[in-house]
Design a protein around this motif. Sequence first.
Motif, PDB file in Angstrom:
ATOM      1  N   PRO A  24     -31.249   8.808   3.761  1.00 23.02           N
ATOM      2  CA  PRO A  24     -29.876   9.264   3.963  1.00 23.02           C
ATOM      3  C   PRO A  24     -28.801   8.190   3.751  1.00 23.02           C
ATOM      4  CG  PRO A  24     -31.284  10.246   5.608  1.00 23.02           C
ATOM      5  CD  PRO A  24     -32.133   9.240   4.863  1.00 23.02           C
ATOM      6  N   GLY A  25     -29.060   6.973   4.178  1.00 23.59           N
ATOM      7  CA  GLY A  25     -28.074   5.903   3.985  1.00 23.59           C
ATOM      8  C   GLY A  25     -27.818   5.623   2.513  1.00 23.59           C
ATOM      9  N   ARG A  26     -28.856   5.618   1.711  1.00 23.63           N
ATOM     10  CA  ARG A  26     -28.708   5.410   0.264  1.00 23.63           C
ATOM     11  C   ARG A  26     -27.964   6.587  -0.365  1.00 23.63           C
ATOM     12  NH1 ARG A  26     -28.177   1.714  -3.519  1.00 23.63           N
ATOM     13  NH2 ARG A  26     -29.738   0.500  -2.433  1.00 23.63           N
ATOM     14  N   ARG A  27     -28.282   7.790   0.081  1.00 23.97           N
ATOM     15  CA  ARG A  27     -27.582   8.970  -0.450  1.00 23.97           C
ATOM     16  C   ARG A  27     -26.092   8.924  -0.106  1.00 23.97           C
ATOM     17  NH1 ARG A  27     -32.196  11.993   1.794  1.00 23.97           N
ATOM     18  NH2 ARG A  27     -30.734  12.949   3.264  1.00 23.97           N
ATOM     19  N   LEU A  28     -25.770   8.488   1.119  1.00 25.85           N
ATOM     20  CA  LEU A  28     -24.369   8.367   1.519  1.00 25.85           C
ATOM     21  C   LEU A  28     -23.661   7.332   0.648  1.00 25.85           C
ATOM     22  CD1 LEU A  28     -22.004   9.060   3.391  1.00 25.85           C
ATOM     23  CD2 LEU A  28     -22.882   7.334   4.986  1.00 25.85           C
ATOM     24  N   TYR A  29     -24.280   6.193   0.431  1.00 28.89           N
ATOM     25  CA  TYR A  29     -23.697   5.157  -0.429  1.00 28.89           C
ATOM     26  C   TYR A  29     -23.438   5.701  -1.835  1.00 28.89           C
ATOM     27  CZ  TYR A  29     -23.385   1.173  -3.531  1.00 28.89           C
ATOM     28  OH  TYR A  29     -22.980   0.303  -4.519  1.00 28.89           O
ATOM     29  N   LEU A  31     -23.028   8.772  -2.810  1.00 31.97           N
ATOM     30  CA  LEU A  31     -21.947   9.752  -2.769  1.00 31.97           C
ATOM     31  C   LEU A  31     -20.583   9.068  -2.649  1.00 31.97           C
ATOM     32  CD1 LEU A  31     -21.134  12.732  -2.717  1.00 31.97           C
ATOM     33  CD2 LEU A  31     -21.523  12.704  -0.256  1.00 31.97           C
ATOM     34  N   LEU A  32     -20.476   8.084  -1.764  1.00 37.85           N
ATOM     35  CA  LEU A  32     -19.206   7.389  -1.582  1.00 37.85           C
ATOM     36  C   LEU A  32     -18.766   6.679  -2.860  1.00 37.85           C
ATOM     37  CD1 LEU A  32     -19.771   5.927   1.985  1.00 37.85           C
ATOM     38  CD2 LEU A  32     -18.095   7.678   1.353  1.00 37.85           C
ATOM     39  N   THR A  33     -19.695   6.057  -3.559  1.00 39.12           N
ATOM     40  CA  THR A  33     -19.323   5.318  -4.767  1.00 39.12           C
ATOM     41  C   THR A  33     -19.014   6.241  -5.935  1.00 39.12           C
ATOM     42  OG1 THR A  33     -21.654   5.003  -5.358  1.00 39.12           O
ATOM     43  CG2 THR A  33     -20.566   3.207  -4.138  1.00 39.12           C
ATOM     44  N   SER A  34     -19.399   7.496  -5.839  1.00 38.53           N
ATOM     45  CA  SER A  34     -19.107   8.442  -6.922  1.00 38.53           C
ATOM     46  C   SER A  34     -17.714   9.060  -6.783  1.00 38.53           C
ATOM     47  CB  SER A  34     -20.160   9.551  -6.962  1.00 38.53           C
ATOM     48  OG  SER A  34     -20.002  10.433  -5.867  1.00 38.53           O
ATOM     49  N   GLN A  35     -17.060   8.845  -5.647  1.00 39.20           N
ATOM     50  CA  GLN A  35     -15.733   9.418  -5.390  1.00 39.20           C
ATOM     51  C   GLN A  35     -14.643   8.454  -5.862  1.00 39.20           C
ATOM     52  OE1 GLN A  35     -15.659  12.589  -3.831  1.00 39.20           O
ATOM     53  NE2 GLN A  35     -17.838  12.355  -4.208  1.00 39.20           N
ATOM     54  N   SER A  36     -13.495   8.994  -6.242  1.00 36.75           N
ATOM     55  CA  SER A  36     -12.379   8.127  -6.625  1.00 36.75           C
ATOM     56  C   SER A  36     -11.788   7.504  -5.359  1.00 36.75           C
ATOM     57  CB  SER A  36     -11.330   8.914  -7.393  1.00 36.75           C
ATOM     58  OG  SER A  36     -10.765   9.911  -6.578  1.00 36.75           O
ATOM     59  N   GLY A  55     -27.970   6.823  13.416  1.00 39.24           N
ATOM     60  CA  GLY A  55     -27.823   7.553  12.164  1.00 39.24           C
ATOM     61  C   GLY A  55     -27.296   6.679  11.049  1.00 39.24           C
ATOM     62  N   CYS A  56     -26.644   7.269  10.073  1.00 39.58           N
ATOM     63  CA  CYS A  56     -26.051   6.479   8.996  1.00 39.58           C
ATOM     64  C   CYS A  56     -24.896   5.664   9.575  1.00 39.58           C
ATOM     65  CB  CYS A  56     -25.553   7.369   7.871  1.00 39.58           C
ATOM     66  SG  CYS A  56     -26.873   8.105   6.897  1.00 39.58           S
ATOM     67  N   VAL A  57     -24.838   4.397   9.164  1.00 41.04           N
ATOM     68  CA  VAL A  57     -23.868   3.467   9.726  1.00 41.04           C
ATOM     69  C   VAL A  57     -23.073   2.804   8.599  1.00 41.04           C
ATOM     70  CG1 VAL A  57     -23.613   1.355  11.097  1.00 41.04           C
ATOM     71  CG2 VAL A  57     -25.320   3.046  11.738  1.00 41.04           C
ATOM     72  N   ILE A  58     -21.778   2.623   8.863  1.00 41.17           N
ATOM     73  CA  ILE A  58     -20.906   1.895   7.945  1.00 41.17           C
ATOM     74  C   ILE A  58     -20.138   0.848   8.734  1.00 41.17           C
ATOM     75  CG2 ILE A  58     -20.631   3.875   6.385  1.00 41.17           C
ATOM     76  CD1 ILE A  58     -17.725   4.103   7.643  1.00 41.17           C
ATOM     77  N   GLU A  75     -23.758  12.651   4.966  1.00 39.43           N
ATOM     78  CA  GLU A  75     -23.154  12.819   3.647  1.00 39.43           C
ATOM     79  C   GLU A  75     -21.940  13.744   3.712  1.00 39.43           C
ATOM     80  OE1 GLU A  75     -26.313  13.291   0.428  1.00 39.43           O
ATOM     81  OE2 GLU A  75     -27.488  13.307   2.304  1.00 39.43           O
ATOM     82  N   GLN A  76     -21.944  14.702   4.608  1.00 37.64           N
ATOM     83  CA  GLN A  76     -20.817  15.627   4.750  1.00 37.64           C
ATOM     84  C   GLN A  76     -19.552  14.906   5.222  1.00 37.64           C
ATOM     85  OE1 GLN A  76     -23.970  16.388   6.029  1.00 37.64           O
ATOM     86  NE2 GLN A  76     -24.412  17.633   4.242  1.00 37.64           N
ATOM     87  N   ASP A  77     -19.724  13.717   5.807  1.00 43.24           N
ATOM     88  CA  ASP A  77     -18.589  12.943   6.300  1.00 43.24           C
ATOM     89  C   ASP A  77     -17.930  12.091   5.213  1.00 43.24           C
ATOM     90  OD1 ASP A  77     -18.854  13.789   9.014  1.00 43.24           O
ATOM     91  OD2 ASP A  77     -20.498  12.352   9.279  1.00 43.24           O
ATOM     92  N   ALA A  78     -18.471  12.086   4.008  1.00 37.54           N
ATOM     93  CA  ALA A  78     -17.970  11.198   2.945  1.00 37.54           C
ATOM     94  C   ALA A  78     -16.455  11.310   2.727  1.00 37.54           C
ATOM     95  CB  ALA A  78     -18.732  11.426   1.648  1.00 37.54           C
ATOM     96  N   PRO A  79     -15.876  12.505   2.640  1.00 33.09           N
ATOM     97  CA  PRO A  79     -14.413  12.571   2.443  1.00 33.09           C
ATOM     98  C   PRO A  79     -13.635  11.906   3.580  1.00 33.09           C
ATOM     99  CG  PRO A  79     -15.406  14.698   1.940  1.00 33.09           C
ATOM    100  CD  PRO A  79     -16.481  13.847   2.576  1.00 33.09           C
TER     101      PRO A  79
END
Length: 118
Positions: A24-29, A31-36, A55-58, A75-79
């Motif tokens: 999940p952490g890699r998937r979140l990363y 996703l975040l890097t694919s956004q403008s 959980g996933c940590v930043i 991942e749903q928290d990315a925005p």
Amino acid sequence: MTAKLFVCTTCRVGEPVVEGQPVPGRRLYTLLTSQSRSSGLEIIPVECLSACNNGCVIALSASGRWSYVYGRLTEQDAPDILAGAEAYAATPDGLVPWRQRPQIFRKQSLARLPPQEN
């Protein structure tokens, strides 16, 4: 000045590691890097932020600013993560007014660290 958003790419959120599948952490990363985002925000992968039970940590950090660690993210928290990181990057001291922070940044803060002396 650039703010840094560190994303733990080894966070598993209690899921078993499946060979060849990103955690999940890699998937979140990813996703975040694919956004403008603004040029004032750099997203950096890190192997571990030592908050494995959360959980996933930043983490958010910038020279001369308060730093933050947030957990229990998905991942749903990315925005909201990007919106909060952009607001952080726009501040001179890292202190985003409470009501201007995304809900996840109000409720899921694990730590706040004072600015380091230059």
